[in-house]
Enzyme design. Structure first.
Site, PDB file in Angstrom:
ATOM      1  N   GLY A 178       2.625   1.745  -2.344  1.00 33.53           N
ATOM      2  CA  GLY A 178       1.330   1.452  -2.960  1.00 33.53           C
ATOM      3  C   GLY A 178       0.544   0.344  -2.282  1.00 33.53           C
ATOM      4  O   GLY A 178      -0.367  -0.219  -2.884  1.00 33.53           O
ATOM      5  N   GLY A 179       0.908  -0.017  -1.037  1.00 29.08           N
ATOM      6  CA  GLY A 179       0.144  -1.049  -0.338  1.00 29.08           C
ATOM      7  C   GLY A 179       0.108  -2.317  -1.163  1.00 29.08           C
ATOM      8  O   GLY A 179       1.139  -2.770  -1.685  1.00 29.08           O
ATOM      9  N   ASP A 189      -1.634  -3.716   9.255  1.00 30.89           N
ATOM     10  CA  ASP A 189      -1.162  -4.727   8.306  1.00 30.89           C
ATOM     11  C   ASP A 189      -1.317  -6.147   8.855  1.00 30.89           C
ATOM     12  O   ASP A 189      -1.138  -7.115   8.122  1.00 30.89           O
ATOM     13  CB  ASP A 189       0.307  -4.474   7.925  1.00 30.89           C
ATOM     14  CG  ASP A 189       0.433  -3.498   6.758  1.00 30.89           C
ATOM     15  OD1 ASP A 189      -0.575  -3.229   6.090  1.00 30.89           O
ATOM     16  OD2 ASP A 189       1.547  -2.999   6.526  1.00 30.89           O
ATOM     17  N   THR A 224       4.004   5.250   1.343  1.00 23.29           N
ATOM     18  CA  THR A 224       5.180   4.500   1.753  1.00 23.29           C
ATOM     19  C   THR A 224       6.191   5.090   0.815  1.00 23.29           C
ATOM     20  O   THR A 224       5.819   5.874  -0.070  1.00 23.29           O
ATOM     21  CB  THR A 224       4.951   2.990   1.477  1.00 23.29           C
ATOM     22  OG1 THR A 224       4.057   2.495   2.461  1.00 23.29           O
ATOM     23  CG2 THR A 224       6.213   2.152   1.513  1.00 23.29           C
TER      24      THR A 224
HETATM   25  O1  DON Z   1       3.999  -2.891   4.480  1.00 20.29           O
HETATM   26  C1  DON Z   1       3.020  -2.753   3.756  1.00 20.29           C
HETATM   27  O2  DON Z   1       2.643  -3.555   2.942  1.00 20.29           O
HETATM   28  C2  DON Z   1       2.220  -1.471   3.875  1.00 20.29           C
HETATM   29  N1  DON Z   1       2.354  -0.930   5.186  1.00 20.29           N
HETATM   30  C3  DON Z   1       2.712  -0.536   2.829  1.00 20.29           C
HETATM   31  C4  DON Z   1       1.895   0.701   2.822  1.00 20.29           C
HETATM   32  C5  DON Z   1       1.994   1.424   1.572  1.00 20.29           C
HETATM   33  O3  DON Z   1       2.656   1.079   0.648  1.00 20.29           O
HETATM   34  C6  DON Z   1       1.153   2.606   1.535  1.00 20.29           C
HETATM   35  N2  DON Z   1       1.255   3.209   0.270  1.00 20.29           N
HETATM   36  N3  DON Z   1       1.749   3.687  -0.520  1.00 20.29           N
END
Ligand code: DON
Length: 562
Positions: A464-465, A414, A372
């Protein structure tokens, strides 16, 4: 802007990149008097700075940086995804734009289940069925409509330049393409990203994407109706998706009221639902104020324990209460009330290690190669923009829209694909985040602007999810409580607890802190070392009144200021 002027702008960027591919370009300074951009890529940070040097505001810069990242950081930058923006305007307003993807109209709760109720492995992650309706182009156009000062066409020129002329791949880019090469090939056949074995220093050109961006520069609505929309729907549905024309026609980004809390002498402005990070951050910061975090020694075992215990409680609430506020009732003010927060502190003695299984969400009446990307911008007018954008996994669903050159998100993962089932980040989903047509999936993206005396003093966010929230939290504490500079803060090792699994995750750098790690184990934590956590792009006002950028060396992030 005239074509000639657009060309001059583009050539400046290119000349700068040619001159200095790995070290600091002359336009990039991590300490600045009046304006700054920090993003995941040098090219994008330079684009944003140049827009502001040419008289644009931070919102103009944000739009240009967002499109530039779709080209020079295709693993996460996007037009096929969505995101969140928190900003403070020069007129003193705190604003929030939600351009998160939505579930297609044909989506339903059982769409990723076999007839026997078991989950179809990876169906919410790979190919057309994993795609939510993209919000990025709508979001950027809406941002431009309300806050832009330069022409839309002009703001897209740098991205078009980088797509046509190519950008130079870093070693991290090559590593990240190679990690998904097999899936990119099996889903798309021959494609621009895997057309050869890339090495660091090679130039990646994206002519299809350049043509798409030219169309958007002339008419952004063609992404939702007309030429690009038709190509997008065909690509998604040929790959097993369920996207219809009406999905794109109906997509709207939404202005929301940000979450605002006081923390010590600061005002923290952050993301409300369908983001989960703002609430979790607000809960944890409030608990930390109640437990006098300023009396703890930074990175002592008791400091890490205090934070990990609070994180468990906040993530438990996340799983129970949070989802799309346009679909479910979220007791936001109760979850943030002093009464609820202090009761919850009393129920769980935070100075002991409580097993996650015995922490339930509070009561109120009523994993991946992570990608992301976040950028932070301040301008000379007093605007501050914090924007996180995503296609979820690195290279999203791995589906490249054939002929249009952009990558579609896999944001459907998600949602909780089944109550109690983990998503790729190991986050447990509840009913509140179940799949429903047109609904937004819960997100961890946590863009933040910090104010003091109603002026921006810090802008921060991270990819970072599930770890986004705890990464942002730790950097806020490093700066606001422990008085670190921005880069010093970003360089600190990170830890993470998300309630379930009941594991305290540590970055590799902690292996050198053997005594501390041993104390944490003896306290009762199950420790797991993992890959680097987050890639922060942040800006802080120094005591001397300058802007200092914090650009994460876990990625290729760069701060450019003047
Ligand atoms: O919106 C979210 O929480 C996820 N789709 C974010 C994904 C993410 O940060 C992946 N990594 N770095």
């Amino acid at each position: 802007m005239s074509a000639c002027c657009a060309l001059t702008l583009a050539l400046t960027f290119y000349a700068c990149q040619k001159k200095n591919q790995s070290a600091t370009c002359s336009t990039c300074h991590p300490l600045a008097d009046s304006m700054m951009v920090v993003s995941a890529r040098r090219e994008a940070s330079e684009v944003g700075l140049q827009i502001m040097l040419d008289g644009g505001n931070a919102f103009d810069a944000a739009i240009a940086v967002h499109f530039a990242l779709a080209v020079v950081y295709p693993q996460a930058g996007n037009i096929g995804g969505g995101g969140f923006m928190i900003a403070h305007t020069q007129y003193g307003e705190n604003i929030c734009l939600d351009f998160r993807e939505t579930a297609p109209m044909a989506a339903h709760e059982k769409m990723y289940l076999h007839p026997d109720g078991t989950v179809q492995q990876r169906a919410s992650l790979l190919g057309g069925l994993a795609c939510g309706v993209p919000g990025s182009v709508h979001g950027m156009f809406e941002l431009h409509r309300k806050y832009g000062s330069k022409s839309w066409y002009e703001l897209l020129q740098p991205a078009i330049h980088w797509a046509e002329n190519g950008f130079v791949l870093t070693s991290l880019d090559v590593e990240e393409i190679n990690a998904v090469r097999h899936e990119l090939d099996s889903i798309n056949g021959m494609n621009v990203f895997t057309s050869r074995r890339w090495k660091e220093g090679d130039t990646l050109r994206q002519p299809d994407l350049a043509r798409t961006l030219i169309l958007i520069a002339h008419n952004p609505s063609c992404f939702y109706k007309g030429a690009i929309a038709d190509t997008l729907i065909a690509a998604v549905n040929n790959s097993g998706g369920i996207l219809q024309k009406d999905d794109l026609l109906a997509y709207r980004s939404v202005w929301r009221k940000p979450i605002e809390i006081s923390f010590l002498n600061y005002r923290i402005i952050t993301m409300p639902p369908p983001g989960s990070g703002g609430l979790a951050l607000a809960q944890i910061l409030s608990w930390l104020e109640m437990t006098h975090v300023q009396n703890y020694k930074h990175h002592s075992a008791s400091y890490i324990q205090l934070i990990a215990e609070l994180e468990k409680r906040a993530y438990a609430d996340r799983s129970m209460f949070l989802g799309d506020p346009d679909f479910i009732q979220i007791p936001l003010s109760e979850l943030l009330s002093k009464e609820y927060l202090s009761n919850r502190l009393e129920m769980f003695p935070v100075h002991q290690v409580t097993p996650s299984t015995s922490i339930l969400p509070g009561e109120i009446s009523f994993h991946e190669h992570e990608q992301t990307t976040h950028f932070s911008i301040v301008d000379a007018f007093g605007n501050a923009v914090s924007l996180t954008t995503t296609i979820n996994s690195a290279y999203g669903s791995r589906l490249i829209v054939n002929g249009a050159g952009f990558i579609m998100n896999n944001e459907m993962d998600d949602f909780s694909v089944k109550p109690g089932e983990k998503n790729q980040f190991g986050l447990l989903g509840g009913k509140a985040n179940r799949i429903q047509a047109n609904k937004r999936m819960l997100s961890s993206m946590t863009p933040v602007v910090v104010l003091k005396d109603n002026n921006p003093v810090m802008v921060i966010g991270s990819p970072g999810g599930a770890t986004i929230i705890t990464t942002v939290l730790q950097n806020l504490l490093n700066v606001l409580v422990f008085n670190m500079g921005m880069q010093q803060s970003v360089n600190q090792p990170r830890f993470h607890h998300q309630w379930m699994p009941d594991v305290l995750f540590l970055e590799p750098a902690w292996e050198e802190w053997a005594v501390l790690v041993d104390s944490l184990r003896r306290m009762g934590y199950t420790i797991q070392f993992r890959s680097p956590i987050g890639r922060v792009s942040a800006i802080v006002k120094t005591p001397g009144g300058k802007w200092e950028g914090g650009a994460d060396t876990r990625g290729d992030n760069v701060a450019c200021g003047r």
